[in-house]
Structure formats: structure tokens, C-alpha cells
Enzyme design. Structure first.
Site, PDB file in Angstrom:
ATOM      1  N   THR A 111       0.820  -1.211   0.000  1.00 57.90           N
ATOM      2  CA  THR A 111       0.000   0.000   0.000  1.00 57.90           C
ATOM      3  C   THR A 111       0.854   1.261   0.000  1.00 57.90           C
ATOM      4  OG1 THR A 111      -1.770  -1.167   1.113  1.00 57.90           O
ATOM      5  CG2 THR A 111      -1.795   1.210   1.337  1.00 57.90           C
TER       6      THR A 111
ATOM      7  N   TYR B 154      -8.285   0.812  -3.788  1.00 56.59           N
ATOM      8  CA  TYR B 154      -6.979   1.145  -4.353  1.00 56.59           C
ATOM      9  C   TYR B 154      -6.292  -0.118  -4.837  1.00 56.59           C
ATOM     10  CZ  TYR B 154      -4.744  -0.678  -0.148  1.00 56.59           C
ATOM     11  OH  TYR B 154      -4.317  -1.498   0.864  1.00 56.59           O
TER      12      TYR B 154
ATOM     13  N   THR C  29       1.814  -4.345   4.339  1.00 54.27           N
ATOM     14  CA  THR C  29       1.720  -4.637   5.769  1.00 54.27           C
ATOM     15  C   THR C  29       1.098  -6.014   6.061  1.00 54.27           C
ATOM     16  OG1 THR C  29      -0.426  -3.539   5.939  1.00 54.27           O
ATOM     17  CG2 THR C  29       1.536  -2.197   6.364  1.00 54.27           C
ATOM     18  N   ASP C  30       0.368  -6.580   5.074  1.00 52.04           N
ATOM     19  CA  ASP C  30      -0.351  -7.838   5.352  1.00 52.04           C
ATOM     20  C   ASP C  30       0.589  -8.952   5.821  1.00 52.04           C
ATOM     21  OD1 ASP C  30      -2.632  -6.566   4.576  1.00 52.04           O
ATOM     22  OD2 ASP C  30      -2.944  -7.703   2.721  1.00 52.04           O
TER      23      ASP C  30
ATOM     24  N   LYS D  26       0.596  -7.547  12.788  1.00 51.08           N
ATOM     25  CA  LYS D  26      -0.443  -6.615  12.335  1.00 51.08           C
ATOM     26  C   LYS D  26      -1.705  -6.877  13.136  1.00 51.08           C
ATOM     27  CE  LYS D  26      -2.714  -4.831   8.202  1.00 51.08           C
ATOM     28  NZ  LYS D  26      -2.761  -4.781   6.722  1.00 51.08           N
TER      29      LYS D  26
ATOM     30  N   GLU E 218      -2.332 -28.210  28.798  1.00 47.83           N
ATOM     31  CA  GLU E 218      -3.530 -29.060  28.644  1.00 47.83           C
ATOM     32  C   GLU E 218      -3.290 -30.186  27.644  1.00 47.83           C
ATOM     33  OE1 GLU E 218      -7.625 -27.397  28.735  1.00 47.83           O
ATOM     34  OE2 GLU E 218      -6.579 -25.467  28.646  1.00 47.83           O
TER      35      GLU E 218
HETATM   36  N1  ASP Z   1      -2.651  -5.579   0.989  1.00 48.37           N
HETATM   37  C1  ASP Z   1      -1.624  -4.591   1.228  1.00 48.37           C
HETATM   38  C2  ASP Z   1      -0.285  -5.309   1.201  1.00 48.37           C
HETATM   39  O1  ASP Z   1       0.017  -6.000   2.131  1.00 48.37           O
HETATM   40  C3  ASP Z   1      -1.865  -3.925   2.524  1.00 48.37           C
HETATM   41  C4  ASP Z   1      -0.819  -2.934   2.961  1.00 48.37           C
HETATM   42  O2  ASP Z   1       0.242  -2.799   2.412  1.00 48.37           O
HETATM   43  O3  ASP Z   1      -1.091  -2.232   3.961  1.00 48.37           O
HETATM   44  O4  ASP Z   1       0.435  -5.191   0.262  1.00 48.37           O
END
Ligand code: ASP
Length: 372
Positions: free
Chosen positions: A55, A68, A134-135, A207, A329
């Protein structure tokens, strides 16, 4: 009133101290300016910015719209968007991929590892910043943390809002990440993640929010440090093994990683996903268990049978924080399982993939989960 003798005695001292005072003032001003822009006297020669997509390089047709496409902008445009980077270091860019990180896989990890290693081996490169979605950022950070062989800073950075969004967070994140990469204190800490004014260790970060810029958290041990417009400080070092202390290395001959599946725990869990993973040839299975790494009796039985055939079973948790210890457990000793300790399922999967390149002995692998 001061005596005339006092004036006379002061006169030569003033003559000597004026230039000293001027130098001191100049130094103080330089320090203030340097700290304001986040730069340091030991500023690296070149900071390499590697771009993989995400992103941070995403664009939307109109600012303010929710939709996007990730990974549209080039590394050159990421750098151009933050002219202040040049005050921190000489920055150069290299495009490694242009994907949304939901498409990150072992093939691109290996390319990224080789590209990063190549840049770190250059004597004129002092640090690498990796722009990443970020994923799966936490997974790439952890993979590199275990496989890179350098003390030089490596910092992953991303954004939750596309590059042309209202109030895009990418430019400030990239600025802070480049400042962190330039800090002498960043050396030897393993791979770092910088997002939303926070610094995180690769072995900790995860995340936690689907859309909020304040998404990256270190739920077990806390963040590695903080940034405020380029003024970045570190807290305690990590005690986990990484980079030059890691026993894992990936030679040129390696073209893929062992297949390890993650199965998700839930009420009414059946053995079907476990059977599916085994049918697909999984060499290891990580369970994102309920609670403290628990699962239904049918799942337990299916995994115990799998473990007897040499498939390595690791119990992690879907909870999001906490430690999964042995024999609470679930009787790991009898069943031949490994407890993931602090590693969430996605990180446990990476460690297990690397471990399986050396051994499938659960005891040896348990020790690895303790130190990495
Ligand atoms: N789907 C995007 C990615 O991981 C999300 C992001 O970058 O925040 O490339």
C-alpha cells in the site's frame, strides 16, 4: 560594583573564551539541527531502499475513495515523495517486486534475501530499508531476521493508506524508517519494522488492525523504540537470536522452502483441514489453536498420528498474544509435539520451514522455538 582588578583579570580570559564559546555555540546549533532532521554525525554513506510493492506504493483513482491497487508506484517515486531523505543519507532505490504482500511467497522471499544480502555486502552501503505491504510484513521481517548474515541495519516499512490517499502515512513512515536505519544503535538488533512512529523487532511485531495506521504492535515484549518526526530512540535490545547469531542460512542452491501448513482452531474443529494438509504433502503443521494452543480431541488424534509419521506438529495460538508452553492441557511429550512459545502461527510456520531444512526431530526443533 566589580573592582577594576576584576575587570583587568577578566579581560584576557574573555579573549581566549570568545572563540571557544563560538565553537561551542556552533556545535550546539549543529546538534540541534542534526537531531531535528534525524541525521547523525555517523550518517551512513548509502541507504539502499528496496521496494516490493504494498500500500505504501499503492494508488487510488481519487483521494478519499476506499478502493486502491497496491504496488503501483515505483521505488523512484517513493523516494521522490520524501526529499528530506537526502538529509539523512544518500539514498538509492532498487525494485525487487511490485506486489500486494498477500502474494508474498517463498520465491520472492529468496529473491529479496539475495537482493538484501547483495546490498549489505557493498562496502558503501550501510543500511537497507525495505518498503513492503503490511499484510505479511511480519513474516518477511522474521524470515530475513533468521537468514540475513549482517549486523547492518535492515528496516521494513509500509503504509496503511495508499501513496495518493488523504493523509497518506507512507512518507512519514519512510522518513522515520530511514532515520532508524541511519542510527548506529540500530546495528546488531536484527531486522526492524518501523510504522506509525514505532520501532518493532521482527520476532515480536504483528499486524493487529485491518485499516488503522496504528496497526503494528509487539504484544508480548513491547516495541523496540519510538520515533517523533525523525527523532528516534531505542528501548531494550531483543534477546532473541537473529542474523549473524542465527544457525539458519540459505545457500544459492535453495529454490524453495519445505511446505508447512497452518490449520485454524475453532469450536467444532474437525480433522478435515489436517487431512487436507497431509494430502498436499505438508512436512509440518502449525496449529493456530484456541486459547493456549488447544484443539478438539479429533484434531489432537489426527495430529498425533501425523507426528508418528515424521510430520512435525507445532502448537501455536489464534489468540494474538501470550506464550504457548509445553504440556499444559496437551501432553506434548507423549504426542511428540512442539510448543510455539512466543511465536504466532505465521512466524511459527517460518521457523518450522527453516528448521525442517535441518531436522524433523521435535526435541531439537523445540529448542529452536525457545531461542528464536
Ligand atoms: N494488501 C496490502 C499489502 O500487504 C496492505 C498494505 O500494504 O497495507 O500489500
Amino acid at each position: 560594583m566589580p573592582s577594576p582588578q576584576c575587570h583587568a583579570a577578566d579581560a584576557p580570559r574573555r579573549l581566549v573564551s570568545k572563540p571557544l564559546a563560538a565553537i561551542a555555540l556552533l556545535l550546539a546549533i549543529t546538534m540541534v539541527v542534526l537531531s531535528a532532521i534525524g541525521a547523525r554525525a555517523d550518517q551512513p554513506n548509502i541507504t539502499m531502499i528496496l521496494a516490493t510493492g504494498g500500500t505504501i506504493a499503492g494508488t487510488q483513482t481519487a483521494a478519499g475513495e476506499p478502493g486502491y491497487v497496491a504496488g503501483k508506484d515505483s521505488v523512484a517515486s517513493l523516494i521522490e515523495a520524501v526529499p528530506e531523505l537526502k538529509k539523512i543519507a544518500d539514498v538509492e532505490g532498487r525494485q525487487v517486486s511490485d506486489i500486494g504482500s498477500q502474494n508474498m511467497d517463498a520465491k520472492i522471499w529468496l529473491e529479496l534475501l539475495r537482493a538484501t544480502s547483495e546490498e549489505l555486502a557493498r562496502p558503501d552501503v550501510d543500511a537497507v530499508v525495505i518498503a513492503h505491504g503490511t499484510d505479511t510484513m511480519e513474516e518477511t521481517a522474521y524470515f530475513l531476521n533468521l537468514t540475513l548474515k549482517s549486523d547492518k541495519p535492515v528496516v521494513l516499512v509500509g503504509a496503511m493508506r495508499p501513496a495518493n490517499a488523504l493523509s497518506a502515512d507512507g512518507p512519514m513512515n519512510l522518513y522515520n524508517a530511514t532515520v532508524v536505519a541511519a542510527l548506529a544503535e540500530a546495528r546488531g538488533r536484527g531486522v526492524l519494522v518501523v510504522m506509525n512512529d514505532e520501532i518493532h523487532y521482527a520476532a515480536e511485531v504483528t499486524k493487529t488492525n485491518t485499516t488503522n495506521p496504528d496497526t503494528m504492535k509487539s504484544p508480548n515484549r513491547g516495541r523496540a523504540g519510538v520515533c517523533d518526526i525523525g527523532a528516534c530512540v531505542f528501548f531494550s535490545p531483543t534477546t532473541k537470536r537473529h542474523t549473524t547469531n542465527s544457525a539458519f542460512s540459505i545457500g544459492d542452491e535453495v529454490s524453495t522452502l519445505p511446505y508447512v501448513a497452518i490449520v485454524y482452531g475453532h469450536a467444532g474443529m474437525t480433522a478435515a483441514p489436517i487431512k487436507g494438509a497431509l494430502d498436499d504433502g505438508a512436512k509440518g503443521i502449525v496449529v493456530a489453536g484456541v486459547g493456549d494452543g488447544n484443539m478438539s480431541d479429533v484434531a489432537l488424534d489426527a495430529l498425533t498420528t501425523a507426528a508418528k509419521t515424521g510430520v512435525v506438529v507445532v502448537r501455536s495460538t489464534r489468540v494474538g498474544s501470550g506464550v504457548v508452553r509445553r504440556d499444559i492441557e496437551v501432553d506434548d511429550d507423549t504426542r511428540g509435539f512442539v510448543a510455539a512459545e512466543e511465536l504466532n502461527p505465521q512466524r511459527a510456520r517460518i521457523l518450522l520451514q527453516l528448521a525442517l531444512m535441518k531436522t524433523n526431530d521435535p526435541k531439537t526443533i523445540q529448542e529452536m522455538f525457545h531461542v528464536y
